[in-house]
Design an enzyme around this catalytic site. Structure first.
Site, short mmCIF file in Angstrom:
data_model
loop_
_atom_site.label_atom_id
_atom_site.label_comp_id
_atom_site.label_asym_id
_atom_site.label_seq_id
_atom_site.Cartn_x
_atom_site.Cartn_y
_atom_site.Cartn_z
N GLU A 130 9.16 0.76 11.37
CA GLU A 130 10.30 1.68 11.21
C GLU A 130 9.71 3.08 11.24
OE1 GLU A 130 13.24 0.83 11.46
OE2 GLU A 130 13.29 -1.29 10.95
N CYS B 3 14.36 9.54 7.45
CA CYS B 3 14.20 9.15 8.85
C CYS B 3 15.54 9.20 9.56
CB CYS B 3 13.57 7.77 8.94
SG CYS B 3 14.45 6.52 8.01
N LYS C 224 0.86 -1.18 0.00
CA LYS C 224 0.00 0.00 0.00
C LYS C 224 0.90 1.22 0.00
CE LYS C 224 -1.72 2.69 2.94
NZ LYS C 224 -1.44 3.89 2.11
P1 NAD Z 1 2.64 8.40 7.83
O1 NAD Z 1 2.77 7.65 9.09
O2 NAD Z 1 1.73 9.54 7.74
O3 NAD Z 1 2.20 7.43 6.63
C1 NAD Z 1 2.91 6.24 6.34
C2 NAD Z 1 1.97 5.27 5.65
O4 NAD Z 1 0.95 4.85 6.57
C3 NAD Z 1 1.22 5.85 4.44
O5 NAD Z 1 1.16 4.84 3.45
C4 NAD Z 1 -0.17 6.11 5.01
O6 NAD Z 1 -1.18 6.10 4.02
C5 NAD Z 1 -0.33 4.94 5.96
N1 NAD Z 1 -1.33 5.12 7.01
C6 NAD Z 1 -1.92 6.26 7.44
N2 NAD Z 1 -2.79 5.99 8.44
C7 NAD Z 1 -2.75 4.66 8.65
C8 NAD Z 1 -3.40 3.78 9.57
N3 NAD Z 1 -4.26 4.22 10.48
N4 NAD Z 1 -3.10 2.47 9.51
C9 NAD Z 1 -2.19 2.00 8.62
N5 NAD Z 1 -1.55 2.79 7.72
C10 NAD Z 1 -1.82 4.10 7.73
O7 NAD Z 1 4.14 8.81 7.48
P2 NAD Z 1 4.64 9.77 6.33
O8 NAD Z 1 4.28 11.16 6.75
O9 NAD Z 1 4.20 9.24 5.00
O10 NAD Z 1 6.22 9.58 6.40
C11 NAD Z 1 7.05 10.37 7.19
C12 NAD Z 1 7.45 9.64 8.45
O11 NAD Z 1 7.99 8.38 8.13
C13 NAD Z 1 8.52 10.36 9.25
O12 NAD Z 1 8.19 10.36 10.62
C14 NAD Z 1 9.77 9.52 9.02
O13 NAD Z 1 10.74 9.62 10.00
C15 NAD Z 1 9.19 8.17 8.89
N6 NAD Z 1 10.10 7.28 8.17
C16 NAD Z 1 10.75 6.30 8.87
C17 NAD Z 1 11.65 5.48 8.23
C18 NAD Z 1 12.38 4.42 9.00
O14 NAD Z 1 12.88 3.51 8.38
N7 NAD Z 1 12.42 4.47 10.31
C19 NAD Z 1 11.89 5.63 6.86
C20 NAD Z 1 11.22 6.62 6.18
C21 NAD Z 1 10.31 7.44 6.85
#
Ligand code: NAD
Length: 468
Positions: free
Chosen positions: A241, A275, A168
């Site tokens: 992550e 991240c 997704k």
């Molecule tokens: P987000 O949490 O808003 O979204 C991530 C994904 O989750 C999207 O596909 C979104 O549609 C989905 N999502 C939203 N609500 C959900 C729910 N209730 N249940 C399941 N899935 C749901 O994150 P973002 O804003 O897209 O990304 C930025 C964040 O990601 C930052 O905090 C960053 O640090 C983190 N990140 C972490 C890593 C790592 O490996 N630790 C890598 C990249 C990004």
């Protein structure tokens, strides 16, 4: 009809609606993609469940070969993928090319792996072995900062071990994921790889569905908590992550020029939307002036622009919401510190924030305490080396961290006190498919990459034979 289709049960499909995709360099839509309804998602789960046993029954070599073909297909389409990645995500073309190439590198790495049974006891009394079996249906939920790479490095270990996979994508960056789906269609049996798009509304269908065995999630910590809560109903396997607020600690004997160049390379890569970017830099007061000057001259060289323009080193932020958030960090930069490079949001279309360096700022400013996810780096002076470790650790996050010094033993001694999943010495952000990657504290749960990461896509079953 949308320009890009989803892959469900081996067929490209228009789904139930369309979604416009905005180019962050212009703020205008540049294409449209198919979007799923809940019924489409349920169909993908059913297809993945039905197809998985047949896939698991195939010889490992066949699954490995399929992954190799996917990596080859990515390489063959690299130019198109990288250009599209710039248009949907905003990063400079060179970084998009690297992300595309890295996706193939990660897939090839996993395609060369296997999990053989491990003998844990072998004597007159018992022969005991741990076997690794597929879990079933694995869902990969991905964010918008590395929309191509992150999905690929979840897909590869999942299907290698005989699971089926539902990807997704994030709603603001669905295009390259769908392009991978199209390539996968001709390589994997129907139902083994599915790629879907939502409008931020279908993640919970995956995380709560009893037929999904594992969620491999990358995203923010607040969403990670929701994923964990929903997954509890069927005790799903989880890899989370999440976010980070990586601190770098520059010791008095650091090489100033090298540190400045590499720290800026980490903090401003992908416009700071990484991240494991360096997000706050603590510098010993004895070298603070020199270090700030060196950092400022590095930041001044970062050309801001459309990722497709030659010479661009920092692109726009990926979406309007992140852009608005970044502006609040710019306000904090001006209010709480002294801006010595950049400092403005660029008006006139596109989500551009100037690469910004802020000095004379301290803990307690939201720019230091929170994950800014923007090209704005705070540089904080410290006096007491013992005290700075506590300040670096005073975060709910614990993803990465770094120590900068010409004395490696001293740096290792500091590194061993930092509460994070990774600590780099004299660099920041390096990762790879063979290096276990995990977050401490609220930066995550479980491990990706390395052997440990692979085992998280498998069920360990111990077979214990009595020899008596
Ligand atoms: P987000 O949490 O808003 O979204 C991530 C994904 O989750 C999207 O596909 C979104 O549609 C989905 N999502 C939203 N609500 C959900 C729910 N209730 N249940 C399941 N899935 C749901 O994150 P973002 O804003 O897209 O990304 C930025 C964040 O990601 C930052 O905090 C960053 O640090 C983190 N990140 C972490 C890593 C790592 O490996 N630790 C890598 C990249 C990004």
């Amino acid at each position: 009809m949308a320009e890009y289709q989803m892959l469900i049960d081996g067929a490209l499909t228009d789904g139930s609606a369309e979604l416009e995709v905005v180019n962050p360099a212009t703020g205008q839509p540049f294409t449209s993609v198919a979007r799923a309804s809940e019924a489409d998602m349920l169909r993908a789960i059913a297809a993945a469940k039905a197809a998985q046993p047949g896939w698991a029954a195939k010889p490992l070599a066949e699954r490995q070969a399929a992954l190799m073909r996917l990596a080859d297909a990515i390489d063959a389409n690299a130019a198109d993928l990288a250009r599209t990645l710039v248009m949907e995500q905003g990063k400079p073309l060179e970084q998009a090319q690297a992300e595309t190439a890295y996706a193939a590198v990660f897939i090839r790495h996993f395609a060369a792996q296997s999990l053989e049974p491990e003998t844990v006891q072998d004597d007159e009394a018992y022969h005991i072995q741990a076997h690794y079996r597929p879990l079933g249906v694995v869902a990969g939920i991905t964010p918008w900062n590395f929309p191509l790479l992150i999905g690929c490095y979840k897909l590869a270990p999942a299907v290698l071990l005989g699971n089926s996979f539902i990807w997704k994508a994030a709603p603001t960056t669905p295009v390259t994921a769908l392009m991978i789906g199209k390539l996968a269609k001709d390589i994997f049996p129907a139902g083994i790889v599915n790629v879907l798009v939502d409008k931020n509304d279908l993640g919970a269908v995956l995380t709560s569905h009893p037929d999904v065995a594992k969620i491999s999630f990358t995203g923010s910590t607040p969403t990670g908590r929701k994923v964990m809560e929903a997954a509890a109903s069927s005790l799903k396997r989880l890899t989370l992550e999440l976010g980070g607020n990586d601190a770098g600690i520059v010791l008095p004997d650091a090489d100033i020029a090298k540190t400045a160049q590499r720290a800026v390379g980490s903090a401003f890569f992908n416009a700071g939307q990484v991240c494991i970017a360096l997000k706050r830099l603590y510098v010993h007061r004895s070298i603070y002036e020199e270090m700030c000057d060196a950092l400022a001259s590095e930041v001044a060289q970062l050309a801001l622009g459309d990722g497709l323009e030659q010479g661009t080193r920092v692109g726009p932020l990926q979406n309007a919401q992140q852009y608005e958030k970044a502006k609040t960090y710019l306000e904090a930069a001006h209010a709480d510190g002294r801006v010595i490079a950049g400092g403005r949001a660029r008006a006139g279309g596109g989500y551009f924030i100037e690469p910004t360096l802020v000095r004379d700022i301290g803990d307690g400013s939201k720019l230091v305490d929170e994950e800014q996810f923007a090209p704005i780096l705070p540089v904080i002076a410290y006096d007491d080396p013992a005290d700075v470790i506590g300040r670096a650790n005073s975060s709910e996050y614990g993803l990465g961290g770094s120590v900068w010094s010409e004395d490696i033993d001293k740096a290792v001694a500091v590194a061993s006190q930092i509460e994070s999943g990774t600590v780099w010495i004299n660099h920041h952000t390096h990762f790879g498919p063979h290096i276990p990657f995990a977050g401490a504290k609220q930066s995550g749960l479980g491990v990706e990459f390395g052997k440990e990461g692979l085992t998280e896509f498998a069920q360990r079953t111990v077979i214990s034979v009595s020899r008596a």
